[in-house]
Design an enzyme around this catalytic site. Structure first.
Site, PDB file in Angstrom:
ATOM      1  CE1 TYR A 289      -3.008  -3.004   0.155  1.00 10.88           C
ATOM      2  CE2 TYR A 289      -3.651  -2.395   2.358  1.00 10.88           C
ATOM      3  CZ  TYR A 289      -3.779  -3.221   1.273  1.00 10.88           C
ATOM      4  OH  TYR A 289      -4.688  -4.254   1.288  1.00 10.88           O
TER       5      TYR A 289
ATOM      6  CG  ASP B 290      -2.295 -20.812   1.871  1.00 12.17           C
ATOM      7  OD1 ASP B 290      -1.438 -20.514   2.732  1.00 12.17           O
ATOM      8  OD2 ASP B 290      -2.069 -21.624   0.953  1.00 12.17           O
TER       9      ASP B 290
ATOM     10  CE  LYS C  95       1.148 -19.021  -0.363  1.00 13.53           C
ATOM     11  NZ  LYS C  95       0.612 -20.310   0.110  1.00 13.53           N
TER      12      LYS C  95
ATOM     13  CG  ASP D  34     -12.070  -6.448   6.572  1.00 12.00           C
ATOM     14  OD1 ASP D  34     -11.912  -5.683   7.550  1.00 12.00           O
ATOM     15  OD2 ASP D  34     -12.197  -6.027   5.412  1.00 12.00           O
TER      16      ASP D  34
ATOM     17  CG  ASP E 164      -7.007  -4.409   4.157  1.00  9.26           C
ATOM     18  OD1 ASP E 164      -8.009  -4.312   4.888  1.00  9.26           O
ATOM     19  OD2 ASP E 164      -6.874  -3.753   3.115  1.00  9.26           O
TER      20      ASP E 164
END
Length: 340
Positions: free
Chosen positions: A131, A211, A178, A239, A235
């Site tokens: 970002y 994952d 990851k 959520d 992020d």
């Protein structure tokens, strides 16, 4: 006297922020509210300025900041970035702190009752990652277009977010990455993780690929205490934990500079334009964000009292329609303050 910069913002932001400010005010901690109600999409559309230097200075000079929501379909993405990302980067608010606690069993989407009571926090690195805006487009709007977004990780940034995660852990820290696929940044996170674990041998640790972390959160969220990860994974994961705790309407967050202590506190539900003016926006996320603000200022008893009041109104069913109730935004705020 501590000055709190208040940015009501757009959409339902002013409605829910009003309830949070009223709740802070009745606690009697001598907070003074500097309301910047002109920092919104209307001003941006008129002037082209998302956040003026003067307004930024007012916010930076305050003891903390409380934000409602920023965003408007009429404005381009530069508006929200000009407010939120400017504050995050310029004030070095490198910690995004997202707690998720199930307030009532009826809110959980999980079938197994023993695994419903999630009570964890996602610590998201807030100033690096994807970002940062580093990248660009080559030959835009042609069949040969190339778009590049660069993910940035620095040893300084990764080290300090890991250390912050350990500082708030009650029992364990799980680092999510990851690194099996994202080799270079993944290797940096793994190196810093090994060093951070060595500094805190008293805290249980674990590592998950992102994952696998998603699957395990849905399978049994009670297994997690603190999750620490990069900007984009955080992020998404935050959520998910919010939904497992009852939905975005109740979710609070803090953007913190761990060195200076300055924090920007906001609910995470966004502007919710479909609810504007209906009087049904859920103020709980904003009120719980105000509790995080109190905690950061050292008013732990006040934060505990606010959370207990929220728990009481939830248990009594004194909630807005998103949580299965019939009360208005104002009525829920009043019910919380009555419990105080």
């Amino acid at each position: 006297m501590t000055s709190i910069a208040v940015i009501p913002g757009d959409g339902i932001g002013p409605e829910v922020t009003d309830q949070a400010v009223r709740t802070l005010d009745v606690l009697g901690f001598g907070l003074v509210f500097d309301v910047l109600d002109h920092v919104n999409a209307d001003t941006y559309l008129k002037t082209g300025t998302a956040l003026s230097d003067a307004d930024f200075d007012r916010i930076a000079a305050s003891g903390a900041a409380l934000l409602g929501a920023v965003g408007d379909a009429r404005a381009d993405t530069a508006y929200a970035r000009g407010v939120l990302l400017r504050l995050r980067f310029a004030l070095d608010l490198y910690v995004n702190y997202r707690p998720a606690r199930l307030m009532h069993d009826r809110f959980s989407p999980l079938r197994d009752a023993s695994r419903r009571p999630i009570d964890c926090v996602v610590i998201r690195e807030n100033t690096e990652g994807l970002y940062t805006g580093i990248g660009g487009r080559l030959r835009p709007s042609t069949s040969q277009e190339v778009a590049i977004d660069s993910e940035i990780s620095t040893r300084h940034g990764v080290t300090r977010i890991l250390d912050f995660a350990f500082s708030v852990a009650r029992r364990s820290v799980c680092m999510v990455d990851k690194s099996n696929a994202v080799r270079h940044g993944g290797a940096l996170w793994q190196d810093c993780w090994a060093l951070a674990r060595g500094r805190r041998p008293d805290v249980q640790t674990s590592h998950e690929y992102v994952d696998a972390a998603v699957m395990k959160l849905v399978h049994d969220p009670t297994a997690f205490d603190v999750i620490v990860t990069n900007n984009s994974y955080g992020d998404i994961l935050s959520d998910l934990t919010a939904e497992l705790a009852g939905g975005l309407g109740t979710a609070a967050s803090a953007n913190i500079n761990g060195a200076t202590g300055f924090g920007l506190f906001e609910p995470v539900h966004g502007t919710a334009p479909d609810l504007v003016g209906t009087g049904t926006a859920d103020p709980i996320g904003a009120v719980l964000s105000a509790a995080l603000l109190l905690e950061r200022l050292g008013h732990d008893d006040g934060a505990t009292a606010v959370r207990a009041a929220v728990d009481a109104v939830v248990a009594a069913g004194q909630v807005t329609p998103d949580l299965g109730g019939h009360l208005s935004t104002n009525d829920v705020g009043a019910a919380i303050r009555a419990r105080l």
